[in-house]
Design an enzyme around this catalytic site. Structure first.
Site, PDB file in Angstrom:
ATOM      1  N   GLU A 146       0.868  -1.185   0.000  1.00 56.74           N
ATOM      2  CA  GLU A 146       0.000   0.000   0.000  1.00 56.74           C
ATOM      3  C   GLU A 146       0.897   1.225   0.000  1.00 56.74           C
ATOM      4  OE1 GLU A 146      -3.273   0.927  -0.199  1.00 56.74           O
ATOM      5  OE2 GLU A 146      -2.347   2.920  -0.069  1.00 56.74           O
ATOM      6  N   ILE A 205     -22.759   2.019   2.529  1.00 61.68           N
ATOM      7  CA  ILE A 205     -23.984   1.229   2.404  1.00 61.68           C
ATOM      8  C   ILE A 205     -23.681  -0.107   1.740  1.00 61.68           C
ATOM      9  CG2 ILE A 205     -26.168   1.137   1.098  1.00 61.68           C
ATOM     10  CD1 ILE A 205     -26.420   4.132   1.839  1.00 61.68           C
ATOM     11  N   HIS A 259     -25.223  -2.397  -0.539  1.00 61.91           N
ATOM     12  CA  HIS A 259     -26.349  -2.258  -1.455  1.00 61.91           C
ATOM     13  C   HIS A 259     -27.071  -3.577  -1.685  1.00 61.91           C
ATOM     14  CE1 HIS A 259     -25.416   1.879  -2.478  1.00 61.91           C
ATOM     15  NE2 HIS A 259     -24.149   1.537  -2.589  1.00 61.91           N
ATOM     16  N   LYS A 311     -26.521   6.699  -8.254  1.00 58.19           N
ATOM     17  CA  LYS A 311     -27.665   6.484  -7.376  1.00 58.19           C
ATOM     18  C   LYS A 311     -28.234   7.775  -6.824  1.00 58.19           C
ATOM     19  CE  LYS A 311     -25.715   2.017  -6.040  1.00 58.19           C
ATOM     20  NZ  LYS A 311     -24.379   2.243  -6.632  1.00 58.19           N
ATOM     21  N   ILE A 347     -13.493  -0.585 -10.120  1.00 56.96           N
ATOM     22  CA  ILE A 347     -14.328  -1.044  -9.001  1.00 56.96           C
ATOM     23  C   ILE A 347     -14.880   0.179  -8.266  1.00 56.96           C
ATOM     24  CG2 ILE A 347     -14.464  -2.602  -7.022  1.00 56.96           C
ATOM     25  CD1 ILE A 347     -13.337  -4.209  -9.205  1.00 56.96           C
ATOM     26  N   SER A 400     -18.814   1.978  -7.096  1.00 61.07           N
ATOM     27  CA  SER A 400     -19.990   1.397  -6.460  1.00 61.07           C
ATOM     28  C   SER A 400     -20.576   0.316  -7.374  1.00 61.07           C
ATOM     29  CB  SER A 400     -21.034   2.474  -6.214  1.00 61.07           C
ATOM     30  OG  SER A 400     -22.132   1.920  -5.542  1.00 61.07           O
ATOM     31  N   CYS A 426     -16.754  18.406  17.911  1.00 56.27           N
ATOM     32  CA  CYS A 426     -15.635  19.337  18.101  1.00 56.27           C
ATOM     33  C   CYS A 426     -14.527  19.073  17.099  1.00 56.27           C
ATOM     34  CB  CYS A 426     -15.124  19.319  19.539  1.00 56.27           C
ATOM     35  SG  CYS A 426     -13.810  18.139  19.877  1.00 56.27           S
TER      36      CYS A 426
END
Lengths: 428, 120, 501
Positions: free
Chosen positions: C33, C49, C51, C247, C341, C343, C443
């Site tokens: 990474e 979400i 889906h 969406k 890749i 949603s 905060c």
């Protein structure tokens, strides 16, 4: 540690310290302060500048120096202290759950509670500054803690948004420690802090100030690299074509304070949307029996002196409640409401019990909506009847005004359901 | 030659705007003040401007890294950075009591620098 | 040269999930990474979400992996001990003209194999969510929709992979393919298989491999606002009727209780540009107000922008006319290629991982199950969710759980220290934020920041001036307060930024 206290004070800033001291003086036996930091004093410990206590003590003290006097007195009065501990929960029956690294999980009961958690700073999200999210965007208070307590500088080249006192004092402080303040921006057409801070923090050090300006966006992906400043019109809308990129590595936000009432809300204390703090009566009792509030948790004060004064009243009232000498707020029909009216943003306390006037005058405190740079009357009325008024030389939103309801107003207040509070030009 | 300047009085939070008529360092007339501290401030500001200075110094063996300090009296404005340079290189030993002298007679001004608080 | 069987480029939710799926076999696996933490690209900012799967066109990889992935989430969340709340979702039609779209979506969902859908009336929808626009004319209800924490799933998958022997190297960037391996800024790593899970940069990696020269990732920026849970509670997941760009702008609950609104969809050029804009925030508020007129922008506690890795790959299924499908393929020996890749990638992640395993198996890689594979990733204690008795016990065991460092979200020093020393160590402020949720409250970290910097410095054994927000270059502090002199003031260190703007 005991299981049961007469008065438990949450927070040890000026409001909390004063409340604990006053509770002791008023005869409460067991008084405990719970403080989340490792020492007493709250935010005063990082406010190392002078200017504290000028009104009430007639002395020009530093924040830590001001705190020290009250810490010494609290210690002399044997106020108990639970440091490095956070209150997690308070029930309406005033059962308190707190925890700390050394204290462990603590449960105790209080006959009366004084909420004195102070306030927090408004953030970037609340004033909506778009752009990237790099390191280098801090509230002025966070930077102040780093510079004055932790001993680290959070940047080299600063832009400060907001000309309130904290912003101006930080501009000077950063200059003292070798940093450069590139610019101070203020969205209003006037400075929002005190004139004296404008002189001794900005003018003295040639720090450029732009009024009617704000930050349009933040640039830089890892660390702030610049901000885009823009001029605004009377409705605070950016004026196209006035954008300017100001290179800097830090943006400090000094854009207002909000009473810190997470705990109050959690326990069910009702909050006044105008102040952001609990509704309180003349003794700073909230709508919840036995729960009092003191200092910036009630509304944001301009001077520490008035925070101390409010803390003293709240602490005394809390002790009276704990000793059975003060009625429940709801049980009393003789309270009258105060109402912010002409050019008044809010009034504290929101309820006044006429009976309080049999003991002593009651001070109303308020902030105006708009500045009036000429002599004004601060007045309280019941309908058309004038109940009290006080002359002031001017009225500015940044500075609180007060109005004493004299003891002789007892009958008038007793008859009134609502006291409307106005700030009007004296000439009119 | 007579001159008029505007000064903002910093003695108290009110911050009166003073119109100061003066000839060199001699004040002839002050208006705009709401109390008698105004003219005094104006005179001082013209002849010998001074400011309270508050900063921090390093502290050894204490519960904190820094000790807040302040000047016992307003300090000559033109020498503030000189004072800060001295204080920056000063290190005090804990414990310290509030109002204890941290630096006596700073820069020969006769003004002491004092601790703002107790620090153990 | 260190030798691996499989080398995965990119530790977003896809790379981490693949690493976790492959860790059940006796393989030497390296996950690299380029950022300081996992999940900092497209996985870091989205609607959170899971889906249901009625959106993607039938027959696409998106449709297949979405529905399959959705069904896998209960086990996934259970094994990884992460928040997942299958509370269902709604597509809300406002005005009669939007009603036909609901039926089309429902039909599409049926063809995709989405379970538990039904159409409900406007009146019923308003009963379920009284704050909705009074012109609400109906809604599609999908019971299998859910809420998750995209940080938690990525981090937990990475942790579980590491627990099971995967090597994770952060701040390690792919540079080029070399014979028998890849070149990175930390040297060459040998491997038999390379998996391209580089998200927004997947096109660059595949071009390096000489694959799909026409493939492009277009960063599609989406801006969001987070609302204070003390001010407004949204209990449901509310989508508008979708448009060509996606969406649409939704209003949804989150697993942490704060509602979020967003995203808009803006195609941009810069794969790093996560800046929010005044115009974009206005746009999401317009969208949000279409669904819930009473939402107040002043209750915003944070805004952020995410980038979707929008691809241009044509769907391979005959007869399906769709140009933004996922790429999941073996275009040449030793190279698994993923791309585009966006949603529903988060939902589909476990299904994509499963598919990658199948591809490797089909390609002849020997996959010998490990006897000691442990699918369970233990969740660290979350102080604020414990009972009073549990809190007391935890503090007794480790007093650091007694010190609350983030007061808005009630995060303790114990939780922070645990995250710093977890299998995928949190070494930055933002890494801690994603793991413990500190600094995400109203905060925005103003209270906790100095305290967290202090803890990071102590635990990592570095000076506070080296503590970063999100990796090198994002240090919080520049020097000690007293460490300067007149000859070397900060005012002299003026850089030339103008040239860069």
């Amino acid at each position: 540690m005991k299981q049961k206290y007469d008065v438990v004070v949450i927070g040890s800033g000026p409001g909390g310290l004063a409340a604990a001291i006053a509770a002791k003086r008023a005869g409460a036996h067991d008084v405990l302060i719970i403080e989340r930091d490792v020492e007493l004093g709250g935010i005063l410990q990082q406010c190392i500048h002078n200017g504290f206590g000028v009104e009430s003590l007639k002395r020009d003290l530093t924040g830590p120096g001001y705190a020290q006097r009250f810490i010494n007195e609290a210690q002399a009065l044997n106020v108990e202290v639970l440091l490095d501990s956070m209150v997690l929960e308070i029930t309406p029956e005033r059962h308190i759950i707190a925890c700390g690294k050394e204290a462990g999980l603590v449960e105790l009961d209080a006959r009366a509670v004084v909420l004195a958690m102070g306030c927090r700073e408004r953030t970037r999200a609340q004033i909506r500054i778009p752009g990237t999210r790099p390191a280098g965007v801090y509230t002025a208070g966070t930077a102040q803690r780093w510079v004055n307590i932790e001993g680290y500088m959070p940047g080299k080249r600063f832009v400060i948004l907001g000309s309130g006192d904290i912003g101006m004092i930080m501009a000077r402080r950063l200059t003292f420690e070798g940093a450069t303040v590139e610019r101070m921006l203020e969205i209003m057409p006037f400075i929002t802090g005190l004139n004296r801070n404008y002189v001794q923090c900005l003018l003295d050090f040639n720090i450029p100030l732009q009024l009617s300006h704000t930050v349009k966006r933040v640039l830089g992906s890892k660390r702030v690299e610049a901000v885009e400043a823009v001029q605004v019109d009377e409705r605070w809308q950016p004026i196209a074509g006035t954008e300017e990129i100001i290179p800097c590595d830090t943006l400090l936000l000094s854009v207002g304070l909000i009473p810190e009432n997470e705990l109050s809300r959690q326990m069910g204390v009702k909050i006044d949307p105008l102040t952001g703090g609990p509704y309180v009566d003349d003794g700073f009792q909230t709508g919840m029996p036995g729960v009092f509030a003191a200092g910036n948790v009630v509304h944001v004060y301009d001077l520490v002196d008035w925070v101390t004064e409010a803390g003293l009243i709240a602490g005394r009232s809390a002790a009276e409640f704990a000793l059975g000498k003060r009625p429940h707020p709801s049980a009393d029909e003789k309270t009258c409401r105060t109402k912010a009216s002409e050019n008044v943003r809010y009034v504290v306390p929101q309820r006044v019990n006429a009976e309080a006037l049999t003991q002593r005058p009651v001070k109303l405190q308020l902030r105006v909506l708009h500045p009036i740079e000429e002599p004004v009357w601060v007045e309280a009325r019941n309908g058309d009847d004038l109940i009290a008024r006080q002359a002031e030389r001017y009225a500015r939103p940044g500075e609180m005004l007060s109005l004493d309801l004299p003891q002789k107003a007892y009958d008038a207040v007793r008859r009134a359901e609502t006291l409307t509070v106005n700030v009007v030009r004296r000439r009119a | 030659m007579e001159q008029t300047d505007t000064l903002i009085c910093i003695t108290c939070p009110m911050g009166c705007s003073l119109a100061v008529v003066h000839e060199g360092q001699t004040v002839i007339q002050v208006t705009g003040n709401h109390c008698n501290r105004g003219p005094r401030y104006a005179q001082a500001e013209l002849s010998d401007p001074r400011r309270m200075v508050a900063t921090t110094v390093k502290v050894r063996g204490g519960s904190k890294r820094l000790l807040p300090v302040y000047t016992a009296a307003p300090f000559p404005k033109s020498r503030i950075f000189e004072l800060l340079a001295v204080l920056r290189n000063l290190e005090v030993e804990a414990p310290v009591r509030a109002d204890q002298v941290v630096l006596a007679n700073a820069l020969g001004t006769g003004i002491d620098v004092l601790a703002s608080r107790d620090l153990s | 040269m260190r030798q691996y069987d499989v080398l995965i480029i990119g530790a977003g939710v896809i790379g981490c999930m693949i690493a976790r799926w492959l860790s059940r076999y006796e393989l030497r696996i390296l996950l690299i990474e380029r950022e300081a933490d996992v999940g900092m690209g497209a996985s870091s900012a989205n609607s959170a979400i899971v889906h249901a799967g009625y959106d993607p066109p039938p027959g696409t990889l998106k449709a297949i992996t979405n529905v399959r992935g959705n069904a896998m989430w209960d086990d996934l969340a259970g094994e990884l001990n992460i928040p997942f709340d299958r509370r269902g979702d709604y597509v809300v039609a406002v005005g009669a003209e939007e009603l036909p779209a609901l039926e089309q979506l429902m039909e599409q969902g049926r063809r995709n194999g989405v379970p538990g859908m039904s159409l409900i009336s406007g009146a019923e929808m308003l009963r379920r969510e009284p704050n909705l626009n009074p012109l609400t004319s109906g809604a599609l209800w999908a019971a299998s929709g859910g809420l998750c924490d995209p940080f938690a799933v990525t981090i937990a998958a990475a942790e579980n992979a590491v627990q099971n022997g995967v090597t994770l190297l952060t701040e390690t960037a792919f540079e080029a393919f070399v014979p028998g391996g890849i070149q990175t800024n930390r040297g060459v790593f040998g491997c038999r298989w390379v998996i391209n899970a580089a998200g927004l940069n997947a096109d660059a990696v595949m071009h390096h491999a000489g694959v799909r020269p026409e493939f492009r990732i277009t960063p599609r920026r989406g801006e969001y606002a987070v609302l204070d849970r003390a001010e407004i509670t949204i209990r449901n997941v509310l989508f508008p009727v979708p448009s060509a760009k996606g969406k649409g702008i939704l209003v949804t609950a989150t697993v942490h209780g704060n509602a979020i609104v967003g995203p808009n969809a803006q195609d941009i050029d810069d794969k790093e540009d996560r800046a929010t804009t005044a115009e974009g925030l206005d746009e999401i508020w317009r969208g949000a107000h279409k669904l819930i007129p009473a939402l107040n922008p002043r209750h915003t506690i944070a805004t952020f922008a995410g980038l979707r890795a929008c691809g241009n790959a044509r769907c391979q299924t005959t007869g399906v006319n769709y140009d933004h499908d996922f790429v999941i393929e073996i275009p040449k020996p030793g190279f698994i290629n993923l791309g585009g890749i966006d949603s529903p990638g988060l939902t589909a992640a476990p299904a994509i991982a499963e598919r990658v395993v199948d591809l490797l198996k089909d390609a002849g890689l020997e996959l010998k199950p490990r006897r000691d594979w442990n699918p369970i990733r233990p969740a660290p204690p979350r102080f604020c969710n414990l009972s009073t008795a549990q809190k007391a016990e935890l503090i007794r065991r480790d007093p650091r759980y007694g010190r609350v460092v983030c007061r808005c979200e009630m995060v303790t020093e114990g939780e922070i220290v645990a995250a710093i020393h977890s299998p995928v160590p949190a070494r930055t402020y933002d890494a801690l934020k994603r793991r413990t949720w500190l600094g995400t409250g109203r905060c925005l970290g103003a209270f906790d920041m100095p305290r967290v910097v202090d803890i990071l410095a102590r635990e990592l054994g570095i000076p506070p001036t080296q503590v970063t927000k999100k990796g090198p270059g994002s240090e919080f502090l520049v020097r000690e307060t007293k460490s300067w002199d007149e000859a070397n003031t900060d005012s002299h260190s003026v850089g030339a930024y103008e040239a860069k703007v």
